[in-house]
Scaffold this motif. Sequence first.
Motif, PDB file in Angstrom:
ATOM      1  N   GLY A  84       4.684  -8.290 -23.090  1.00 58.42           N
ATOM      2  CA  GLY A  84       3.916  -7.140 -22.662  1.00 58.42           C
ATOM      3  C   GLY A  84       2.797  -7.519 -21.715  1.00 58.42           C
ATOM      4  O   GLY A  84       2.536  -6.824 -20.723  1.00 58.42           O
ATOM      5  N   GLN A  85       2.145  -8.631 -21.987  1.00 59.26           N
ATOM      6  CA  GLN A  85       1.084  -9.101 -21.092  1.00 59.26           C
ATOM      7  C   GLN A  85       1.648  -9.493 -19.734  1.00 59.26           C
ATOM      8  O   GLN A  85       1.077  -9.151 -18.687  1.00 59.26           O
ATOM      9  N   LEU A  86       2.768 -10.226 -19.708  1.00 64.77           N
ATOM     10  CA  LEU A  86       3.353 -10.664 -18.444  1.00 64.77           C
ATOM     11  C   LEU A  86       3.758  -9.476 -17.577  1.00 64.77           C
ATOM     12  O   LEU A  86       3.436  -9.423 -16.383  1.00 64.77           O
ATOM     13  N   VAL A  87       4.445  -8.514 -18.174  1.00 64.32           N
ATOM     14  CA  VAL A  87       4.907  -7.360 -17.408  1.00 64.32           C
ATOM     15  C   VAL A  87       3.726  -6.514 -16.934  1.00 64.32           C
ATOM     16  O   VAL A  87       3.681  -6.050 -15.784  1.00 64.32           O
ATOM     17  N   THR A  88       2.747  -6.329 -17.806  1.00 68.83           N
ATOM     18  CA  THR A  88       1.594  -5.499 -17.454  1.00 68.83           C
ATOM     19  C   THR A  88       0.804  -6.091 -16.315  1.00 68.83           C
ATOM     20  O   THR A  88       0.455  -5.403 -15.345  1.00 68.83           O
ATOM     21  N   VAL A  89       0.508  -7.385 -16.402  1.00 69.98           N
ATOM     22  CA  VAL A  89      -0.285  -8.032 -15.343  1.00 69.98           C
ATOM     23  C   VAL A  89       0.479  -8.030 -14.021  1.00 69.98           C
ATOM     24  O   VAL A  89      -0.096  -7.768 -12.954  1.00 69.98           O
ATOM     25  N   ALA A  90       1.785  -8.310 -14.068  1.00 68.43           N
ATOM     26  CA  ALA A  90       2.574  -8.360 -12.838  1.00 68.43           C
ATOM     27  C   ALA A  90       2.549  -7.032 -12.099  1.00 68.43           C
ATOM     28  O   ALA A  90       2.459  -6.993 -10.864  1.00 68.43           O
ATOM     29  N   LEU A  91       2.635  -5.924 -12.828  1.00 65.83           N
ATOM     30  CA  LEU A  91       2.621  -4.609 -12.189  1.00 65.83           C
ATOM     31  C   LEU A  91       1.210  -4.135 -11.876  1.00 65.83           C
ATOM     32  O   LEU A  91       0.963  -3.527 -10.830  1.00 65.83           O
ATOM     33  N   ALA A  92       0.279  -4.414 -12.786  1.00 65.91           N
ATOM     34  CA  ALA A  92      -1.056  -3.840 -12.641  1.00 65.91           C
ATOM     35  C   ALA A  92      -1.812  -4.416 -11.457  1.00 65.91           C
ATOM     36  O   ALA A  92      -2.561  -3.694 -10.789  1.00 65.91           O
ATOM     37  N   VAL A  93      -1.641  -5.706 -11.181  1.00 64.64           N
ATOM     38  CA  VAL A  93      -2.384  -6.330 -10.085  1.00 64.64           C
ATOM     39  C   VAL A  93      -2.085  -5.635  -8.765  1.00 64.64           C
ATOM     40  O   VAL A  93      -2.959  -5.512  -7.899  1.00 64.64           O
ATOM     41  N   HIS A  98      -8.358   0.294  -6.722  1.00 67.66           N
ATOM     42  CA  HIS A  98      -9.080  -0.273  -5.584  1.00 67.66           C
ATOM     43  C   HIS A  98      -8.178  -1.144  -4.718  1.00 67.66           C
ATOM     44  O   HIS A  98      -8.451  -1.337  -3.533  1.00 67.66           O
ATOM     45  N   VAL A  99      -7.091  -1.672  -5.294  1.00 68.22           N
ATOM     46  CA  VAL A  99      -6.138  -2.449  -4.494  1.00 68.22           C
ATOM     47  C   VAL A  99      -5.296  -1.521  -3.627  1.00 68.22           C
ATOM     48  O   VAL A  99      -5.136  -1.736  -2.415  1.00 68.22           O
ATOM     49  N   THR A 100      -4.750  -0.472  -4.236  1.00 66.76           N
ATOM     50  CA  THR A 100      -3.936   0.469  -3.462  1.00 66.76           C
ATOM     51  C   THR A 100      -4.765   1.190  -2.406  1.00 66.76           C
ATOM     52  O   THR A 100      -4.256   1.516  -1.327  1.00 66.76           O
ATOM     53  N   MET A 101      -6.051   1.419  -2.688  1.00 68.74           N
ATOM     54  CA  MET A 101      -6.904   2.061  -1.696  1.00 68.74           C
ATOM     55  C   MET A 101      -7.014   1.205  -0.445  1.00 68.74           C
ATOM     56  O   MET A 101      -6.948   1.703   0.683  1.00 68.74           O
ATOM     57  N   ARG A 102      -7.168  -0.106  -0.638  1.00 65.06           N
ATOM     58  CA  ARG A 102      -7.260  -1.006   0.509  1.00 65.06           C
ATOM     59  C   ARG A 102      -5.942  -1.082   1.260  1.00 65.06           C
ATOM     60  O   ARG A 102      -5.902  -1.080   2.492  1.00 65.06           O
ATOM     61  N   VAL A 103      -4.844  -1.170   0.528  1.00 65.36           N
ATOM     62  CA  VAL A 103      -3.540  -1.318   1.168  1.00 65.36           C
ATOM     63  C   VAL A 103      -3.160  -0.065   1.938  1.00 65.36           C
ATOM     64  O   VAL A 103      -2.741  -0.122   3.098  1.00 65.36           O
ATOM     65  N   LEU A 104      -3.318   1.106   1.311  1.00 65.89           N
ATOM     66  CA  LEU A 104      -2.943   2.349   1.971  1.00 65.89           C
ATOM     67  C   LEU A 104      -3.909   2.729   3.083  1.00 65.89           C
ATOM     68  O   LEU A 104      -3.604   3.604   3.894  1.00 65.89           O
ATOM     69  N   GLY A 105      -5.064   2.076   3.126  1.00 63.77           N
ATOM     70  CA  GLY A 105      -6.001   2.340   4.210  1.00 63.77           C
ATOM     71  C   GLY A 105      -5.735   1.523   5.455  1.00 63.77           C
ATOM     72  O   GLY A 105      -6.451   1.655   6.451  1.00 63.77           O
ATOM     73  N   GLY A 109       2.274   0.096   8.908  1.00 65.37           N
ATOM     74  CA  GLY A 109       3.118  -0.684   8.019  1.00 65.37           C
ATOM     75  C   GLY A 109       2.985  -2.178   8.242  1.00 65.37           C
ATOM     76  O   GLY A 109       2.945  -2.965   7.293  1.00 65.37           O
ATOM     77  N   ARG A 110       2.921  -2.603   9.511  1.00 69.29           N
ATOM     78  CA  ARG A 110       2.797  -4.034   9.796  1.00 69.29           C
ATOM     79  C   ARG A 110       1.472  -4.583   9.284  1.00 69.29           C
ATOM     80  O   ARG A 110       1.425  -5.663   8.696  1.00 69.29           O
ATOM     81  N   ALA A 111       0.397  -3.849   9.478  1.00 68.22           N
ATOM     82  CA  ALA A 111      -0.903  -4.288   8.976  1.00 68.22           C
ATOM     83  C   ALA A 111      -0.928  -4.333   7.454  1.00 68.22           C
ATOM     84  O   ALA A 111      -1.555  -5.211   6.857  1.00 68.22           O
ATOM     85  N   THR A 112      -0.229  -3.395   6.821  1.00 63.68           N
ATOM     86  CA  THR A 112      -0.157  -3.392   5.366  1.00 63.68           C
ATOM     87  C   THR A 112       0.539  -4.642   4.848  1.00 63.68           C
ATOM     88  O   THR A 112       0.074  -5.297   3.905  1.00 63.68           O
ATOM     89  N   ARG A 113       1.664  -4.993   5.462  1.00 59.19           N
ATOM     90  CA  ARG A 113       2.383  -6.200   5.037  1.00 59.19           C
ATOM     91  C   ARG A 113       1.560  -7.453   5.269  1.00 59.19           C
ATOM     92  O   ARG A 113       1.559  -8.384   4.441  1.00 59.19           O
ATOM     93  N   THR A 114       0.825  -7.514   6.374  1.00 60.38           N
ATOM     94  CA  THR A 114      -0.031  -8.672   6.633  1.00 60.38           C
ATOM     95  C   THR A 114      -1.140  -8.778   5.605  1.00 60.38           C
ATOM     96  O   THR A 114      -1.436  -9.872   5.102  1.00 60.38           O
ATOM     97  N   ALA A 115      -1.752  -7.646   5.283  1.00 61.87           N
ATOM     98  CA  ALA A 115      -2.821  -7.658   4.277  1.00 61.87           C
ATOM     99  C   ALA A 115      -2.295  -8.114   2.920  1.00 61.87           C
ATOM    100  O   ALA A 115      -2.960  -8.875   2.200  1.00 61.87           O
ATOM    101  N   MET A 116      -1.094  -7.670   2.555  1.00 58.74           N
ATOM    102  CA  MET A 116      -0.528  -8.067   1.266  1.00 58.74           C
ATOM    103  C   MET A 116      -0.210  -9.555   1.234  1.00 58.74           C
ATOM    104  O   MET A 116      -0.390 -10.225   0.211  1.00 58.74           O
TER     105      MET A 116
END
Length: 360
Positions: A84-93, A98-105, A109-116
């Motif tokens: 449960g910890q492994l699956v939760t951390v892998a998805l939650a990160v 605040h992570v999705t806010m940065r990525v979707l901002g 698409g190319r800038a998003t992939r570079t940021a990731m």
Amino acid sequence: MIGCLVVSLAVSGGVRGTGRVQLVKVVVLFAVMAGAAFLVLDRFGWNPDRLLGAAAAGSGLGDAFLGPGVQYGSGPMAVANRFGQLVTVALAVCCLPHVTMRVLGAPGGRATRTAMRWAVGQLIAISALLLVVGLGAAAVLGGPALSGADPTGSISLLLVTQALSPGGLLVSAVFSAVFLTALTTVADVTLAAAASVARDLLPRRPRPGTERVPHQDRHARWAAAAVGAVTVGLSLPAAGWNLLVLSTLAMTLAASALAPVLVYTFLWRGFTRRGLLWSVYGASALTFALLAVSPLFSGSPSAAFPGLDFHATALVNPGLVTIPAGFALGWLGSVLDRGSGAACGYADLAAAVTSDAPVR
């Protein structure tokens, strides 16, 4: 005072200002962790075998210290907590607000992939350094000493740096890195919540005479101040809680309520508004319910309420239950909401992601 500083950063700096502080934080954090890892490896002659052996001996657990999931004990429930910890951390990160806010901002698409790519690279590097420092803490100080100072292990980094660098310079740098990390993370979470409030709850039409002022930006700043004030008020009674309680709650909510929404939004044409609401509210309610009756809230010395015992399950990481439930609720709500025109919205989003057009 720290809460007021966080709210001020969110209100005055906005996404751009907090982003600059994030850059400073990454540099400071990487330098501090690299310095601490250097001292640990130098202490043991740059020999990984010596470090691992000393960590296992100092932990008081022997070779079991080097195995996975030793903190959960043994048995079926221990296996469930570990996975449960492994699956939760892998998805939650990847799905924290605040992570999705940065990525979707990102501008496209190319800038998003570079940021990731940059984000994943930094995460791997800092995690590797943290692993070395954690082994050094067990090897230099020993498990009993760490548990005696703090059963949750939250101050292990400070203790090992103080032992390796008695002069205090590295300890001061660690304090600075921890403070910057908390400051930027909480400010970004505040901004993410404020953006949702300003977009979904507040009126979008400006009042007469204020057309020249970006009203949505103004609403977002007021929302950030309000959300920050409420957050600071809620943090005061929870100041003595085990940080594991709060981090588990945040991670499980992100993995259970937000991950299904993002996956379905990008990959399933039939995902609808009803499916989104069922996934978010249903998975969130289930997460709160399972954590409320877990040992994290009562029944153990490190629980949020150590003087009470109303836990009904030994499941500490409920992600194995709540994550499938979030996906199931999103699917069921969408299936029962046919004919809502979700395919058109999916096509627009897919076109924006695969091109350099802004993601909205």
